[in-house]
Scaffold this motif. Structure first.
Motif, PDB file in Angstrom:
ATOM      1  N   UNK A  41      -3.390 -14.366  -4.019  1.00 25.72           N
ATOM      2  CA  UNK A  41      -3.325 -15.581  -4.004  1.00 25.72           C
ATOM      3  C   UNK A  41      -4.014 -16.407  -2.687  1.00 25.72           C
ATOM      4  N   UNK A  42      -4.329 -15.315  -1.825  1.00 23.15           N
ATOM      5  CA  UNK A  42      -5.254 -15.879  -0.724  1.00 23.15           C
ATOM      6  C   UNK A  42      -6.660 -15.333  -0.797  1.00 23.15           C
ATOM      7  N   UNK A  43      -7.547 -15.992  -1.236  1.00 21.59           N
ATOM      8  CA  UNK A  43      -8.866 -15.677  -1.492  1.00 21.59           C
ATOM      9  C   UNK A  43      -9.711 -14.889  -0.598  1.00 21.59           C
ATOM     10  N   UNK A  44     -10.548 -13.959  -0.683  1.00 17.33           N
ATOM     11  CA  UNK A  44     -11.355 -13.321   0.086  1.00 17.33           C
ATOM     12  C   UNK A  44     -10.488 -12.227   1.111  1.00 17.33           C
ATOM     13  N   UNK A  45      -9.239 -12.879   1.805  1.00 18.22           N
ATOM     14  CA  UNK A  45      -8.712 -11.919   2.947  1.00 18.22           C
ATOM     15  C   UNK A  45      -7.327 -11.321   2.402  1.00 18.22           C
ATOM     16  N   UNK A  46      -6.749 -11.785   1.485  1.00 20.44           N
ATOM     17  CA  UNK A  46      -5.658 -11.326   1.204  1.00 20.44           C
ATOM     18  C   UNK A  46      -5.413  -9.991   0.360  1.00 20.44           C
ATOM     19  N   UNK A  47      -6.445  -9.718  -0.542  1.00 22.30           N
ATOM     20  CA  UNK A  47      -6.413  -8.401  -1.127  1.00 22.30           C
ATOM     21  C   UNK A  47      -7.145  -7.444  -0.402  1.00 22.30           C
ATOM     22  N   UNK A  48      -8.084  -7.735   0.416  1.00 25.16           N
ATOM     23  CA  UNK A  48      -8.381  -6.497   1.448  1.00 25.16           C
ATOM     24  C   UNK A  48      -7.209  -6.166   2.555  1.00 25.16           C
ATOM     25  N   UNK A  49      -6.581  -6.909   2.772  1.00 31.18           N
ATOM     26  CA  UNK A  49      -5.315  -6.539   3.644  1.00 31.18           C
ATOM     27  C   UNK A  49      -4.539  -5.867   3.168  1.00 31.18           C
ATOM     28  N   UNK A  50      -4.102  -6.061   1.866  1.00 33.65           N
ATOM     29  CA  UNK A  50      -3.402  -5.474   0.929  1.00 33.65           C
ATOM     30  C   UNK A  50      -3.808  -3.952   0.692  1.00 33.65           C
ATOM     31  N   UNK A  51      -5.180  -3.636   0.534  1.00 34.58           N
ATOM     32  CA  UNK A  51      -5.663  -2.617   0.387  1.00 34.58           C
ATOM     33  C   UNK A  51      -5.708  -1.820   1.788  1.00 34.58           C
ATOM     34  N   UNK A  52      -5.759  -2.261   2.826  1.00 31.91           N
ATOM     35  CA  UNK A  52      -5.733  -1.713   4.227  1.00 31.91           C
ATOM     36  C   UNK A  52      -4.525  -0.958   4.218  1.00 31.91           C
ATOM     37  N   UNK A  53      -3.309  -1.812   4.014  1.00 32.25           N
ATOM     38  CA  UNK A  53      -2.113  -1.315   4.155  1.00 32.25           C
ATOM     39  C   UNK A  53      -2.044  -0.095   3.020  1.00 32.25           C
ATOM     40  N   UNK A  54      -2.165  -0.186   2.089  1.00 29.46           N
ATOM     41  CA  UNK A  54      -2.270   0.705   0.921  1.00 29.46           C
ATOM     42  C   UNK A  54      -2.906   2.267   1.547  1.00 29.46           C
ATOM     43  N   UNK A  55      -3.954   1.998   1.865  1.00 28.81           N
ATOM     44  CA  UNK A  55      -4.943   3.018   2.350  1.00 28.81           C
ATOM     45  C   UNK A  55      -4.184   3.867   3.570  1.00 28.81           C
ATOM     46  N   UNK A  56      -3.718   3.034   4.495  1.00 30.84           N
ATOM     47  CA  UNK A  56      -3.218   3.510   5.655  1.00 30.84           C
ATOM     48  C   UNK A  56      -1.908   4.558   5.185  1.00 30.84           C
ATOM     49  N   UNK A  57      -1.084   3.979   4.187  1.00 33.84           N
ATOM     50  CA  UNK A  57       0.159   4.574   3.671  1.00 33.84           C
ATOM     51  C   UNK A  57      -0.122   5.950   3.016  1.00 33.84           C
ATOM     52  N   UNK A  58      -1.244   5.754   2.275  1.00 34.34           N
ATOM     53  CA  UNK A  58      -1.961   6.875   1.541  1.00 34.34           C
ATOM     54  C   UNK A  58      -2.405   7.852   2.355  1.00 34.34           C
ATOM     55  N   UNK A  59      -2.988   7.611   3.453  1.00 25.38           N
ATOM     56  CA  UNK A  59      -3.641   8.585   4.558  1.00 25.38           C
ATOM     57  C   UNK A  59      -2.637   9.254   5.053  1.00 25.38           C
ATOM     58  N   UNK A  60      -1.568   8.711   5.478  1.00 27.63           N
ATOM     59  CA  UNK A  60      -0.219   9.335   5.917  1.00 27.63           C
ATOM     60  C   UNK A  60       0.496  10.297   5.207  1.00 27.63           C
ATOM     61  N   UNK A  61       0.612   9.830   4.089  1.00 33.10           N
ATOM     62  CA  UNK A  61       1.351  10.642   2.954  1.00 33.10           C
ATOM     63  C   UNK A  61       0.444  11.731   2.318  1.00 33.10           C
ATOM     64  N   UNK A  62      -0.595  11.564   2.065  1.00 33.80           N
ATOM     65  CA  UNK A  62      -1.345  12.592   1.204  1.00 33.80           C
ATOM     66  C   UNK A  62      -2.840  12.992   1.748  1.00 33.80           C
ATOM     67  N   UNK A  63      -3.281  12.482   3.035  1.00 34.01           N
ATOM     68  CA  UNK A  63      -4.244  12.704   3.559  1.00 34.01           C
ATOM     69  C   UNK A  63      -5.640  11.791   3.320  1.00 34.01           C
ATOM     70  N   UNK A  64      -6.588  12.281   3.799  1.00 33.87           N
ATOM     71  CA  UNK A  64      -7.926  11.467   3.795  1.00 33.87           C
ATOM     72  C   UNK A  64      -8.544  11.086   2.679  1.00 33.87           C
ATOM     73  N   UNK A  65      -8.655  12.333   1.857  1.00 36.36           N
ATOM     74  CA  UNK A  65      -9.091  12.006   0.386  1.00 36.36           C
ATOM     75  C   UNK A  65      -8.320  11.103  -0.469  1.00 36.36           C
ATOM     76  N   UNK A  66      -7.091  11.231  -0.461  1.00 42.15           N
ATOM     77  CA  UNK A  66      -6.329  10.124  -1.154  1.00 42.15           C
ATOM     78  C   UNK A  66      -6.487   8.685  -0.858  1.00 42.15           C
ATOM     79  N   UNK A  67      -6.588   8.507   0.738  1.00 46.49           N
ATOM     80  CA  UNK A  67      -6.756   7.392   1.376  1.00 46.49           C
ATOM     81  C   UNK A  67      -8.178   6.833   0.975  1.00 46.49           C
ATOM     82  N   UNK A  68      -9.060   7.728   0.795  1.00 44.07           N
ATOM     83  CA  UNK A  68     -10.379   7.206   0.509  1.00 44.07           C
ATOM     84  C   UNK A  68     -10.302   6.668  -1.187  1.00 44.07           C
ATOM     85  N   UNK A  69      -9.659   7.329  -1.777  1.00 49.31           N
ATOM     86  CA  UNK A  69      -9.523   7.290  -3.353  1.00 49.31           C
ATOM     87  C   UNK A  69      -8.845   5.997  -3.558  1.00 49.31           C
TER      88      UNK A  69
END
Length: 406
Positions: free
Chosen positions: A267-295
């Motif tokens: 609902x927040x154009x341009x900036x909302x989805x990238x922020x959610x993507x960053x949070x999801x990537x950081x969580x994936x990095x902590x849980x499953x490593x760098x490759x999963x975060x990149x995926x």
């Protein structure tokens, strides 16, 4: 012998007069300049007036958003029940859906909030470690980060009284939020139940010679606004579902709360989805490593491309057609002027303004052809015999979307 006739080519004996009028290009520039000044002053006056009654503006805007989403459902219920009952059933359906979604978010986040915070902190530590051990000329280690945290804690302690006073002031914001929600629901009930009657009453208050223009402008504006509102809701739901499925396939923990973040960020154009993507990537990095975060990063970026090139053109179509540069500038200006609220409402307001302008410029003489009036003009019930006749009979078009929408 008579004197010869004076020659017409003789030069005048006095000084040659000069034209004191400015050149045409200067007159044109001056004309456009004062018009632009008046236009900017008018826009500034509108913004100032909105800030004086911001609660009312937000409530009406929220009511129009809810009306645009629930109006097709109300028309569907209206096929088997009276309009009043259809309005109540549609609002109840919306409350159940929103309430269920909020309950799911609260339960999922409350049960896993500590884990989410821990995973996020672990991911930040890993990112700092990667930066420290890389060849980049950046010197950031965990001790430096801890020092930043300690400095922030000291600042909070030193300014605790100020923060407490501001928190006390924010209690009034909660009351205002409740008042806005109540007023929005109140307006939504009347917009859904008798929007056509309200519009027809307004049309009887304007001069008969301009009613067709008013009807066309309102139709174009509502057609664009309702299309954007319903479209962004469908796009957000689709993004959240796709993100949840994708994160679940990769085995990323907390997939449900992260999918909800993607849904909200849409609902927040341009900036909302990238922020959610960053949070999801950081969580994936902590849980499953760098490759999963990149995926995860590539996958959610792919979902964003799917949204921009497939979902929005398919769902919104020609109702909302703005260049990405216009969207970026609008969101930036809206954020500067009104914060998050400005970022959210900037795009629909720009789309409505452009639709109104496009409708008015269709005819040089100011008239609007009948084909410029879309089927949807204002929300509300179907035509009523009592309202069908204007005061002089010159306006008989039915602006209700209830005729052709489902």
């Amino acid at each position: 012998m008579p004197d010869p006739a004076p020659s017409t080519n003789a030069m005048p004996s006095g000084p040659v007069p000069h034209d004191s009028a400015p050149p045409p290009w200067l007159r044109t520039a001056a004309g456009w300049s004062w018009r632009l000044i008046v236009l900017v002053a008018g826009i500034a006056l509108v913004f100032w007036a909105v800030t004086q009654v911001l609660i009312v503006f937000v409530a009406v805007f929220l009511a129009l958003v809810i009306t645009a989403v629930l109006n097709p459902l109300t028309d569907l219920y209206h096929r088997v029940m009276p309009r009043a009952l259809a309005t109540a059933a549609a609002i109840l359906s919306g409350v159940l859906v929103i309430g269920g979604l909020l309950t799911y978010v609260v339960v999922s986040v409350a049960g896993q909030w500590e884990r989410l915070a821990g995973e996020f902190n672990t991911g930040i530590d890993q990112i700092v470690d990667l930066i420290e051990n890389s060849s980049l000329p950046v010197d950031v280690d965990l001790d430096t980060r801890d020092q930043w945290i300690d400095d922030a804690a000291d600042w909070i302690q030193e300014n605790s009284q100020t923060l407490v006073s501001r928190a006390a002031e924010s209690a009034g914001s909660i009351v205002e939020g409740v008042a806005v929600l109540v007023l929005a629901i109140f307006c939504t009930v009347f917009f859904l139940a008798s929007g056509t009657g309200m519009w027809r009453w307004f049309m009887t208050q304007v001069p008969a010679r301009t009613r067709q223009k008013w009807h066309a402008v309102a139709g174009a504006g509502w057609y664009t606004f309702s299309g954007y509102t319903r479209g962004i809701v469908l796009v957000a739901i689709t993004n959240g579902i796709l993100a949840g499925i994708f994160l679940s396939i990769l085995g990323v923990p907390l997939a449900a709360p992260l999918a909800v973040l993607v849904f909200i960020g849409t609902f927040i154009p341009l900036i909302g989805a990238p922020l959610a993507m960053i949070i999801a990537a950081v969580v994936a990095l902590a849980a499953d490593g760098l490759l999963t975060a990149l995926a995860v990063t590539l996958g959610i970026a792919g979902i964003g491309q799917l949204e921009g090139h497939v979902l929005q053109p398919l769902i919104m179509g020609k109702q909302v057609s703005l260049h990405p540069v216009v969207v970026a500038l609008g969101v930036t200006c809206g954020t500067v002027v009104g914060g998050i609220l400005g970022a959210i409402i900037a795009v629909p307001l720009i789309a409505v303004a452009w639709s109104v302008y496009s409708t008015l410029r269709k005819q040089p003489d100011g008239t609007v052809p009948d084909e410029a009036v879309p089927d949807e003009a204002v929300p509300g019930d179907g035509p009523s015999d009592a309202d069908a006749d204007a005061d002089d009979g010159s306006f008989d078009a039915d602006p209700s979307p209830g005729r052709n929408s489902s």
